[in-house]
Design a protein around this motif. Structure first.
Motif, PDB file in Angstrom:
ATOM      1  N   GLU A   1     -73.556   9.559-112.839  1.00  0.00           N
ATOM      2  CA  GLU A   1     -73.229  10.901-112.342  1.00  0.00           C
ATOM      3  C   GLU A   1     -73.899  11.969-113.190  1.00  0.00           C
ATOM      4  OE1 GLU A   1     -68.990  11.063-112.428  1.00  0.00           O
ATOM      5  OE2 GLU A   1     -68.727   9.520-110.881  1.00  0.00           O
TER       6      GLU A   1
ATOM      7  N   LYS B   1     -70.671   4.332-114.591  1.00  0.00           N
ATOM      8  CA  LYS B   1     -70.555   5.216-113.423  1.00  0.00           C
ATOM      9  C   LYS B   1     -70.658   6.675-113.837  1.00  0.00           C
ATOM     10  CE  LYS B   1     -67.685   1.922-110.877  1.00  0.00           C
ATOM     11  NZ  LYS B   1     -66.322   1.587-110.419  1.00  0.00           N
ATOM     12  N   LYS B   2     -70.008   7.025-114.945  1.00  0.00           N
ATOM     13  CA  LYS B   2     -70.068   8.405-115.431  1.00  0.00           C
ATOM     14  C   LYS B   2     -71.488   8.763-115.870  1.00  0.00           C
ATOM     15  CE  LYS B   2     -65.541   9.350-115.329  1.00  0.00           C
ATOM     16  NZ  LYS B   2     -64.922  10.475-114.581  1.00  0.00           N
TER      17      LYS B   2
ATOM     18  N   ARG C   1     -77.618  12.145-112.468  1.00  0.00           N
ATOM     19  CA  ARG C   1     -77.902  12.802-111.183  1.00  0.00           C
ATOM     20  C   ARG C   1     -77.900  14.318-111.339  1.00  0.00           C
ATOM     21  NH1 ARG C   1     -74.076   8.940-108.984  1.00  0.00           N
ATOM     22  NH2 ARG C   1     -75.207   7.145-108.133  1.00  0.00           N
TER      23      ARG C   1
END
Length: 306
Positions: free
Chosen positions: A72, A68-69, A75
């Motif tokens: 991020e 998930k990190k 992105r």
């Protein structure tokens, strides 16, 4: 690391796997034994170890957080790839994840091996399992992000982490550092030599940043397979330090990306028994887990691939 071609890209984090609860311990160990149920004593021993660290392994949760990190961070760099998890010995299995990526329309896979040092029996096995499934899906191409043991982000993150923990020791004498990695069989020798060389290179790069004189390389979590394994074992290094009159030591488990059985049990519980006998104040750093510098470094390597 080769350049990824055009097409919808997905990131695949590749790891060993772990049980999420006590019910999954026996299937997990059985899978490691290639489907053959291990002796009852082995199951009991492994269940006792997982019970000792809370009844489960945090490995999958930690890997999920890393994914998930990483999404991020990508992105922020203008990329919007989905990060998937693929495990060798537990759900989500690599083959199942590749199938899911096919259903999601992925055409290019960037496989990231979640271990800094390459060997055919560890990270190579993750890639072999990926290739086996990808070969049945000719529309998918895969490139791997591996051999990142000497990348500046990895070295800097570990040097910073070690420096922070060293500050917790009483001022005065320099504390011996013990760098650890998972032991491997010495056969095949070329594979073991590659792994050992990368371990040594990483330690030297970290030491160059720390300017720390007292340091040792050690292997841990040796398996039960007969034959010679990479050493010295961490227990042997502790015995040596105790014989030299050292009263403190700090372990940096740089061969492990997240905290799981090998750090939480093998180091924090089992290793502290001989440490106490030697009257050594033994501490360790945590693994990198979701360290921002580590995650950002992986993201930058991914961004450079396209």
């Amino acid at each position: 690391m080769s350049k990824v071609k055009t097409g919808k890209t997905g990131i695949l984090l590749l790891g060993f796997g772990a049980p999420r609860n006590m019910t999954e311990v026996e299937p997990f160990i059985t899978h490691i034994f290639r489907g053959k149920k291990p002796p009852g004593q082995v199951i009991l021993e492994m269940k006792a170890r997982y019970q000792a660290i809370g009844g489960s392994s945090p490995y999958l949760a930690a890997t999920s957080t890393q994914g998930k990190k990483l999404e991020e961070s990508l992105r922020k760099g203008g990329r919007h790839e989905t990060v998937y998890l693929g495990m060798l010995h537990s759900e989500p299995f690599i083959a199942d994840t590749v199938d899911q990526m096919v259903r999601d329309g992925i055409e290019q896979i960037i496989g990231i091996t979640l271990a800094p040092f390459y060997s055919k029996v560890s990270t190579g096995a993750y890639q072999a399992e990926t290739e086996k499934r990808v070969n049945a899906c000719p529309q998918i191409k895969v490139d791997y992000l591996d051999h990142w043991h000497s990348q500046p982000f990895f070295i800097k993150a570990w040097a910073r982490k070690i420096t922070e923990v060293l500050q917790d020791f009483p001022p005065g004498a320099e504390v011996p550092l013990i760098f650890t990695a998972h032991s491997l069989p010495s056969d095949p020798p070329d594979d073991a030599a590659c792994y050992d060389k990368q371990f040594q290179e990483t330690v030297q790069l970290i030491i160059n940043k720390l300017a720390h004189k007292k340091f040792h390389l050690a292997y841990q979590s040796k398996g039960k397979r007969p034959g010679h394994w990479l050493g010295p074992q961490v227990e042997e290094v502790l015995d040596e330090l105790s014989a030299q009159g050292e009263k403190q030591a700090l372990i940096a488990p740089i061969g492990f990306i997240s905290d799981h059985m090998e750090t939480l049990y093998d180091l924090d519980i089992e290793l502290k028994k001989p440490a106490k006998l030697g009257k050594i104040d033994l501490r360790r750093t945590s693994a990198l887990n979701d360290d921002p510098e580590y995650i950002q470094g992986l993201a930058e390597l991914v961004l450079a691939m396209k």
